[in-house]
Design an enzyme around this catalytic site. Structure first.
Site, PDB file in Angstrom:
ATOM      1  N   ARG A 147       0.880  -1.171   0.000  1.00  0.00           N
ATOM      2  CA  ARG A 147       0.000   0.000   0.000  1.00  0.00           C
ATOM      3  C   ARG A 147       0.917   1.221   0.000  1.00  0.00           C
ATOM      4  O   ARG A 147       2.123   1.107   0.184  1.00  0.00           O
ATOM      5  CB  ARG A 147      -0.872   0.015   1.253  1.00  0.00           C
ATOM      6  N   GLY A 174      -8.382   1.420  -4.941  1.00  0.00           N
ATOM      7  CA  GLY A 174      -7.167   2.249  -4.876  1.00  0.00           C
ATOM      8  C   GLY A 174      -6.234   1.945  -6.033  1.00  0.00           C
ATOM      9  O   GLY A 174      -5.733   2.851  -6.714  1.00  0.00           O
ATOM     10  N   THR A 175      -5.991   0.667  -6.264  1.00  0.00           N
ATOM     11  CA  THR A 175      -5.106   0.246  -7.360  1.00  0.00           C
ATOM     12  C   THR A 175      -5.634   0.755  -8.692  1.00  0.00           C
ATOM     13  O   THR A 175      -4.857   1.227  -9.541  1.00  0.00           O
ATOM     14  CB  THR A 175      -5.057  -1.301  -7.411  1.00  0.00           C
ATOM     15  N   THR A 201     -11.365  -7.596  -5.302  1.00  0.00           N
ATOM     16  CA  THR A 201     -11.969  -7.239  -4.029  1.00  0.00           C
ATOM     17  C   THR A 201     -12.670  -8.465  -3.491  1.00  0.00           C
ATOM     18  O   THR A 201     -13.643  -8.944  -4.075  1.00  0.00           O
ATOM     19  CB  THR A 201     -12.964  -6.062  -4.127  1.00  0.00           C
ATOM     20  N   ASP A 203     -14.441  -8.596  -1.111  1.00  0.00           N
ATOM     21  CA  ASP A 203     -15.781  -8.226  -0.629  1.00  0.00           C
ATOM     22  C   ASP A 203     -16.825  -8.220  -1.741  1.00  0.00           C
ATOM     23  O   ASP A 203     -18.010  -8.047  -1.463  1.00  0.00           O
ATOM     24  CB  ASP A 203     -15.763  -6.826   0.011  1.00  0.00           C
TER      25      ASP A 203
HETATM   26  P1  ATP Z   1      -7.787  -3.259  -1.111  1.00  0.00           P
HETATM   27  O1  ATP Z   1      -9.165  -3.568  -1.557  1.00  0.00           O
HETATM   28  O2  ATP Z   1      -7.048  -4.430  -0.636  1.00  0.00           O
HETATM   29  O3  ATP Z   1      -7.749  -2.099  -0.190  1.00  0.00           O
HETATM   30  P2  ATP Z   1      -6.728  -1.394  -2.982  1.00  0.00           P
HETATM   31  O4  ATP Z   1      -6.242  -1.502  -4.385  1.00  0.00           O
HETATM   32  O5  ATP Z   1      -7.902  -0.485  -2.787  1.00  0.00           O
HETATM   33  O6  ATP Z   1      -7.020  -2.848  -2.470  1.00  0.00           O
HETATM   34  P3  ATP Z   1      -4.980   0.475  -1.614  1.00  0.00           P
HETATM   35  O7  ATP Z   1      -3.925   0.192  -0.602  1.00  0.00           O
HETATM   36  O8  ATP Z   1      -6.071   1.403  -1.246  1.00  0.00           O
HETATM   37  O9  ATP Z   1      -5.541  -0.964  -2.037  1.00  0.00           O
HETATM   38  O10 ATP Z   1      -4.291   1.035  -2.943  1.00  0.00           O
HETATM   39  C1  ATP Z   1      -3.314   0.297  -3.663  1.00  0.00           C
HETATM   40  C2  ATP Z   1      -2.331   1.237  -4.304  1.00  0.00           C
HETATM   41  O11 ATP Z   1      -3.020   2.207  -5.096  1.00  0.00           O
HETATM   42  C3  ATP Z   1      -1.489   2.004  -3.289  1.00  0.00           C
HETATM   43  O12 ATP Z   1      -0.159   2.018  -3.736  1.00  0.00           O
HETATM   44  C4  ATP Z   1      -2.119   3.382  -3.285  1.00  0.00           C
HETATM   45  O13 ATP Z   1      -1.189   4.406  -2.981  1.00  0.00           O
HETATM   46  C5  ATP Z   1      -2.607   3.525  -4.716  1.00  0.00           C
HETATM   47  N1  ATP Z   1      -3.749   4.450  -4.761  1.00  0.00           N
HETATM   48  C6  ATP Z   1      -4.849   4.395  -3.995  1.00  0.00           C
HETATM   49  N2  ATP Z   1      -5.699   5.402  -4.273  1.00  0.00           N
HETATM   50  C7  ATP Z   1      -5.109   6.139  -5.246  1.00  0.00           C
HETATM   51  C8  ATP Z   1      -5.463   7.331  -5.970  1.00  0.00           C
HETATM   52  N3  ATP Z   1      -6.615   7.954  -5.746  1.00  0.00           N
HETATM   53  N4  ATP Z   1      -4.581   7.792  -6.885  1.00  0.00           N
HETATM   54  C9  ATP Z   1      -3.420   7.159  -7.112  1.00  0.00           C
HETATM   55  N5  ATP Z   1      -3.018   6.037  -6.480  1.00  0.00           N
HETATM   56  C10 ATP Z   1      -3.839   5.533  -5.561  1.00  0.00           C
HETATM   57 MG    MG Z   2      -9.474  -0.427  -1.364  1.00  0.00          MG
END
Ligand code: ATP
Ligand code: MG
Length: 458
Positions: A147, A174-175, A201, A203
């Protein structure tokens, strides 16, 4: 989102000039669409107006490609939390790129977006069908994950230096947002880098995606926890089994795990508020009747009952309060105050669920998702995710997929079935909350009376 706001147009890098080397398949026509709605009633306004109803682009191999596979370099990255099936998707993408299209160079970036920042020194893995041969037999991600924010400009520099034409990003909201910023930065510089997301996800809460990989595995694995909780509860006088499951904003895992058998007596999810007072009173009544109870709680449920810590993780996501520990203490205090001896066993299987290998059906699903992602990437699609919708694999713009979260509708069949299965009161909100939510009367057409529900219980 209103139907009129639905725009399923997927961005393209440019015209397709290369004939696909794939043979022996039915190619998908670019005009093929999968209808968004699933009932005639929903489609009626469009049909009455003589207009085409909203529809998604169908996934599948294209006869003409944007990229010449022989000279193409691709990259794969996995970010965020672990989810069963990550290795299956990586394996599928690698095999399809090499075996269907003959792509020679495939980089596996290490530890999420950190692996795309050259100065951090995580050398990418060179992925081949031999390398990925058996990676799906284990859980986790062979690429690693992380993250935390990384700079889009630095990541695009690195992709440019390596000559990457398509980046496959496997991760959550986020990814996908991160992938979008990489795509935007590349486009700003006039670089031809396609961004293809595979929504991860556990979820199952991504909008415009009916099923995400890992969800079925999670429900299968969660059953072990609810069975254990029930065994513990039944073996003790006034035994309570409390299980915390994943589900930050959407309680699908908790709801489906409840429907797996009739052991669960209370299912608490983020979408359906409850007061501690009403929940504890219903739990006490259940113990008086049956001397044991099983409670399943999704991690995002009841957040309004706890003090907010204000903490965030490295990616900026709000850290949720631990509802499992909170309920364990609240239940213990309540029965101590009422002079009732209970035996409470608390089970939090979250990390073991996240890291197991995918079930057979999930594995096959991951394989098909990965192949669809590769077909989309080679055809020059960009800023999109591969979705599964109305029994077809489809393409959805990232902007739509991250626009809102899919949630349980408390008025719909799924939640009604949970109420019927558990026998829990339909409404455990305070009077004030119920009034301000302005919901219709709390009986639903298919809900049975509480007495009937109770009679259904083991
Ligand atoms: P999970 O469902 O497990 O949380 P996720 O993909 O949402 O998965 P995050 O840790 O929120 O997991 O984000 C993964 C990566 O994406 C991180 O490196 C984070 O910095 C990047 N990221 C998240 N939100 C943004 C954004 N709005 N713009 C650019 N990069 C982002
Ligand atoms: Mg997330």
């Amino acid at each position: 989102m209103r139907d009129s706001d639905l725009d399923f147009t997927v961005a393209r890098l440019g015209e397709c000039r290369h004939r696909s080397p794939v043979s022996g398949v039915r190619f998908t026509d670019d005009a093929e669409r999968v209808i968004y709605h699933s009932t005639l009633e929903q489609m009626k306004p469009w049909l009455d107006a003589g207009a085409a109803p909203p529809a998604m682009e169908a996934a599948g191999p294209r006869q003409m490609l944007y990229f010449d596979p022989a000279g193409l370099t691709c990259g794969i990255v996995t970010c965020g939390g672990l989810c069963p099936g990550l290795n299956d998707v990586v394996r599928s993408i690698v095999r399809s790129l090499r075996l269907n299209y003959g792509v020679r160079t495939i980089y596996g970036f290490r530890f999420g977006y950190e692996g795309l920042v050259g100065r951090l020194g995580h050398e990418p893995l060179e992925l081949t069908p031999e390398f990925v041969h058996r990676i799906h037999e284990g859980g986790g991600s062979i690429l690693g994950s992380s993250r935390g924010h990384q700079d889009a400009a630095e990541m695009v520099d690195y992709l440019k230096d390596l000559g990457v034409g398509v980046l496959f990003a496997i991760g959550g909201d986020g990814t996908l947002r991160g992938a979008q910023t990489i795509g935007e930065e590349a486009a700003r510089r006039g670089l031809e880098i396609g961004i293809i997301g595979v929504p991860k996800t556990i979820d199952n809460d991504v909008s415009f995606v009916q099923r995400t990989f890992g969800f079925e595995t999670a429900v299968t694995e969660a059953r072990r926890a609810t069975l254990a909780a029930n065994a513990e509860a039944e073996a003790a006088r006034n035994g309570i089994g409390l299980v915390k499951l994943m589900g930050r904003d959407s309680g699908f895992i908790a709801a489906y795990s409840t429907l797996v058998n009739n052991h669960v007596n209370f299912c608490l999810v983020p979408e359906v508020p409850f007061t501690l007072e009403k929940f504890l009173s219903a739990l006490q009544q259940r113990l008086e009747r049956r001397s044991h109870a099983v409670v399943v709680v999704a991690e995002g449920a009841g957040q309004d009952l706890m003090a907010k810590s204000g903490e965030r993780d490295a990616s900026g996501n709000v850290r949720y309060g631990d509802i499992g520990a909170f309920l364990r203490n609240a239940i213990t205090d309540h029965f101590t105050r009422h002079g009732v001896a209970i035996t409470l066993k608390y089970i939090d299987p979250s990390y073991t669920i996240r890291s197991v290998p995918a079930t057979a059906h999930d594995s096959a699903f991951c394989l098909l998702l990965g192949q669809s992602a590769v077909h989309a990437g080679l055809s020059g699609r960009t800023n999109m995710v591969v979705s599964f919708w109305n029994h077809h694999f489809t393409h959805v713009p990232i902007s739509l997929a991250v626009s809102e979260r899919k949630k349980i509708d408390p008025e719909d069949t799924l939640w009604n079935s949970v109420i019927t299965s558990t026998g829990q009161p339909r409404d455990m909100r305070s009077r004030r909350e119920a009034r301000s939510a302005r919901l219709p009367p709390t009986r639903s057409p298919i809900a049975m009376t509480p007495t009937t529900n109770t009679a259904l219980k083991e």
